[in-house]
Design a protein around this motif. Structure first.
Motif, PDB file in Angstrom:
ATOM      1  N   ALA A  14      18.020  50.345 -24.627  1.00 14.21           N
ATOM      2  CA  ALA A  14      16.980  49.649 -23.845  1.00 14.21           C
ATOM      3  C   ALA A  14      15.621  50.328 -23.976  1.00 14.21           C
TER       4      ALA A  14
ATOM      5  N   VAL B  99      12.462  51.197 -11.572  1.00 15.40           N
ATOM      6  CA  VAL B  99      12.563  51.771 -12.929  1.00 15.40           C
ATOM      7  C   VAL B  99      11.210  51.717 -13.616  1.00 15.40           C
TER       8      VAL B  99
ATOM      9  N   ALA C  71       2.495  40.839 -27.315  1.00 17.99           N
ATOM     10  CA  ALA C  71       1.276  41.576 -26.942  1.00 17.99           C
ATOM     11  C   ALA C  71       0.473  42.084 -28.143  1.00 17.99           C
TER      12      ALA C  71
HETATM   13  C1  LIG Z   1      -1.952  42.802 -21.860  1.00 12.04           C
HETATM   14  C2  LIG Z   1      -0.464  42.541 -21.931  1.00 12.04           C
HETATM   15  C3  LIG Z   1       0.018  41.587 -22.800  1.00 12.04           C
HETATM   16  C4  LIG Z   1       1.385  41.333 -22.878  1.00 12.04           C
HETATM   17  N1  LIG Z   1       1.827  40.374 -23.742  1.00 12.04           N
HETATM   18  C5  LIG Z   1       3.139  40.124 -23.852  1.00 12.04           C
HETATM   19  C6  LIG Z   1       3.614  39.122 -24.743  1.00 12.04           C
HETATM   20  O1  LIG Z   1       2.855  38.461 -25.453  1.00 12.04           O
HETATM   21  N2  LIG Z   1       4.951  38.901 -24.806  1.00 12.04           N
HETATM   22  C7  LIG Z   1       5.848  39.606 -24.053  1.00 12.04           C
HETATM   23  O2  LIG Z   1       7.052  39.370 -24.166  1.00 12.04           O
HETATM   24  N3  LIG Z   1       5.415  40.542 -23.180  1.00 12.04           N
HETATM   25  C8  LIG Z   1       4.114  40.828 -23.073  1.00 12.04           C
HETATM   26  N4  LIG Z   1       3.676  41.809 -22.195  1.00 12.04           N
HETATM   27  C9  LIG Z   1       4.627  42.379 -21.233  1.00 12.04           C
HETATM   28  C10 LIG Z   1       5.192  43.814 -21.363  1.00 12.04           C
HETATM   29  O3  LIG Z   1       4.251  44.788 -21.120  1.00 12.04           O
HETATM   30  C11 LIG Z   1       5.880  44.153 -22.604  1.00 12.04           C
HETATM   31  O4  LIG Z   1       6.683  43.076 -22.895  1.00 12.04           O
HETATM   32  C12 LIG Z   1       6.723  45.452 -22.582  1.00 12.04           C
HETATM   33  O5  LIG Z   1       7.790  45.288 -23.501  1.00 12.04           O
HETATM   34  C13 LIG Z   1       7.323  45.879 -21.263  1.00 12.04           C
HETATM   35  O6  LIG Z   1       8.082  47.082 -21.508  1.00 12.04           O
HETATM   36  P1  LIG Z   1       7.827  48.440 -20.708  1.00 12.04           P
HETATM   37  O7  LIG Z   1       8.813  49.411 -21.247  1.00 12.04           O
HETATM   38  O8  LIG Z   1       6.410  48.856 -20.759  1.00 12.04           O
HETATM   39  O9  LIG Z   1       8.223  47.991 -19.241  1.00 12.04           O
HETATM   40  P2  LIG Z   1       7.834  48.632 -17.839  1.00 12.04           P
HETATM   41  O10 LIG Z   1       6.444  48.286 -17.516  1.00 12.04           O
HETATM   42  O11 LIG Z   1       8.206  50.067 -17.773  1.00 12.04           O
HETATM   43  O12 LIG Z   1       8.841  47.807 -16.912  1.00 12.04           O
HETATM   44  C14 LIG Z   1       8.696  46.413 -16.725  1.00 12.04           C
HETATM   45  C15 LIG Z   1       9.663  45.971 -15.620  1.00 12.04           C
HETATM   46  O13 LIG Z   1      10.994  46.075 -16.075  1.00 12.04           O
HETATM   47  C16 LIG Z   1      11.748  46.999 -15.286  1.00 12.04           C
HETATM   48  N5  LIG Z   1      12.542  47.763 -16.259  1.00 12.04           N
HETATM   49  C17 LIG Z   1      12.068  48.372 -17.382  1.00 12.04           C
HETATM   50  N6  LIG Z   1      13.081  48.866 -18.096  1.00 12.04           N
HETATM   51  C18 LIG Z   1      14.214  48.575 -17.415  1.00 12.04           C
HETATM   52  C19 LIG Z   1      15.591  48.845 -17.656  1.00 12.04           C
HETATM   53  N7  LIG Z   1      16.006  49.483 -18.753  1.00 12.04           N
HETATM   54  N8  LIG Z   1      16.508  48.431 -16.731  1.00 12.04           N
HETATM   55  C20 LIG Z   1      16.081  47.762 -15.621  1.00 12.04           C
HETATM   56  N9  LIG Z   1      14.802  47.480 -15.338  1.00 12.04           N
HETATM   57  C21 LIG Z   1      13.869  47.878 -16.235  1.00 12.04           C
HETATM   58  C22 LIG Z   1      10.726  47.823 -14.521  1.00 12.04           C
HETATM   59  O14 LIG Z   1      11.218  48.253 -13.266  1.00 12.04           O
HETATM   60  C23 LIG Z   1       9.576  46.820 -14.372  1.00 12.04           C
HETATM   61  O15 LIG Z   1       9.785  45.977 -13.264  1.00 12.04           O
HETATM   62  C24 LIG Z   1       2.307  42.078 -22.084  1.00 12.04           C
HETATM   63  C25 LIG Z   1       1.804  43.058 -21.214  1.00 12.04           C
HETATM   64  C26 LIG Z   1       0.435  43.292 -21.137  1.00 12.04           C
HETATM   65  C27 LIG Z   1      -0.054  44.348 -20.197  1.00 12.04           C
END
Ligand SMILES: Cc1cc2nc3c(=O)[nH]c(=O)nc-3n(C[C@H](O)[C@H](O)[C@H](O)COP(=O)(O)OP(=O)(O)OC[C@H]3O[C@@H](n4cnc5c(N)ncnc54)[C@H](O)[C@@H]3O)c2cc1C
Length: 327
Positions: free
Chosen positions: A72, A27, A100
């Motif tokens: 979500a 995903v 983040a």
């Molecule tokens: C520099 C940096 C700093 C960060 N700091 C923090 C922080 O301080 N605190 C924190 O909590 N997080 C942090 N993050 C982590 C994260 O990027 C974020 O939390 C963000 O919310 C992830 O969401 P996304 O939609 O981009 O996920 P994605 O990158 O699209 O997915 C992340 C993972 O979840 C899975 N996934 C996504 N959505 C679903 C779904 N609906 N059902 C099943 N599986 C799913 C994907 O397959 C993947 O494995 C950080 C990331 C970076 C790069």
């Protein structure tokens, strides 16, 4: 450099699940975590299934019974700024605001925040650790200053990275999960998997399953929530120690409370010790100090993360004191 993979962006949940059932598919929501994993070759995929066009997974709504439904795909920024979340579930709004940086909160989703992969530098780096199918946890004798003091179980000592998961667990939230066999509702309490149960997975999700929404039941009267995060620097960083509190009061007395630690264990770590120490009591200095001591009594620090014990004690004392003052 990113490896090659197929990319699809279906418009329906059913089509997304069909793609995910092919094998080797993953995903993609906001991509802020996933693309880093792929670029760093943490794991390999054949197909990336973007769920960003699925409309039914977006938005926030309140049911007539007071249950809050958060799709979500809702961005972390929306969660942090939503008026209903800020007024009824302020701890969740605080946690989202701590994730983040502004750019990542604009792009990252709540589902992705809950399902993100571990941040352990051995897991993310070029090390064939236990979680990647290797034979050892390199943190045990290595650079373990940011690792777990609870729940490692002699296996993997990464800490669970999400800031929103501890508050959602304390709020008794459930994740609605869709897969080829239909829908199931999984309490956040049982959503995460300890390494001693299965070191190769972080959640109970199967590869072909998608979290579609998070549901938070209405809180009892007199309930207040908060999230406190301590990090090494003021710019973006993961929690060294964090504390989610959801306490219900009758006057100044704690009727019930759920307390979950972050930065402590491979899963959001519910502290029944603190809950027991404060239930039915007025939060005075003596009770608060006893609760903070109880929280860390069973901790098992590694060589370089013993500092987390006084850190957690301090955070718990400060936050319980803050709640007691506003009760
Ligand atoms: C520099 C940096 C700093 C960060 N700091 C923090 C922080 O301080 N605190 C924190 O909590 N997080 C942090 N993050 C982590 C994260 O990027 C974020 O939390 C963000 O919310 C992830 O969401 P996304 O939609 O981009 O996920 P994605 O990158 O699209 O997915 C992340 C993972 O979840 C899975 N996934 C996504 N959505 C679903 C779904 N609906 N059902 C099943 N599986 C799913 C994907 O397959 C993947 O494995 C950080 C990331 C970076 C790069």
């Amino acid at each position: 450099m990113l490896p090659n993979f197929d990319y699809v962006r279906p418009k329906s949940l059913r089509a997304a699940i069909t793609h995910l059932s092919d094998g080797g598919a993953v995903v993609h929501a906001g991509g802020t975590d996933l693309l880093g994993c792929l670029r760093e070759h943490v794991f390999a995929v054949k197909k990336v299934v973007s769920i960003s066009a699925i409309r039914e997974m977006q938005g926030i709504s309140e049911g007539t019974d007071g249950t809050l439904r958060i799709g979500a795909l809702t961005t972390i920024r929306t969660v942090a700024e939503h008026p209903v979340i800020r007024s009824r579930f302020s701890g969740l709004a605080q946690a989202a605001a701590e994730v983040a940086s502004p750019q990542l909160r604009n792009q990252g989703t709540l589902g992705g925040n809950l399902c993100q992969k571990p941040r352990c530098w051995y897991y993310r780096g070029d090390f064939n650790c236990l979680r990647k199918g290797g034979g050892i946890c390199f943190a045990v004798d290595g650079e373990n200053q940011f690792h777990a003091i609870f729940g490692g179980g002699g296996t993997c000592f990464m800490v669970h990275p999400s800031d929103t998961a501890p508050v959602l667990m304390a709020l008794k939230a459930t994740a609605r999960v869709a897969g080829p066999d239909g829908i199931r509702d999984v309490p956040l309490e049982t959503f995460y998997v300890l390494p001693e149960v299965d070191v190769r997975r972080e959640t109970v999700l199967e590869p072909h399953e998608v979290v579609t929404e998070i549901r938070i039941p209405p809180p009892a009267a007199g309930t207040r929530s908060s999230y406190r995060k301590v990090r090494a620097r003021r710019s973006w960083d993961f929690a060294l120690a964090g504390l989610a509190l959801v306490l219900s009061f009758d006057g100044r007395r704690v009727v019930d409370g759920r307390v979950v630690l972050s930065g402590a264990a491979p899963v959001p770590w519910r502290s029944s010790e603190v809950e027991q120490a404060i239930r039915g009591k007025e939060l005075n200095a003596e009770i608060i100090a006893a609760a903070a001591r109880a929280a860390v009594a069973g901790a098992e620090p590694l060589e370089k993360n013993g500092y987390k014990i006084p850190l957690f004690q301090g955070v718990i004392e400060e936050e319980l004191t803050r709640m007691s003052v506003s009760a």
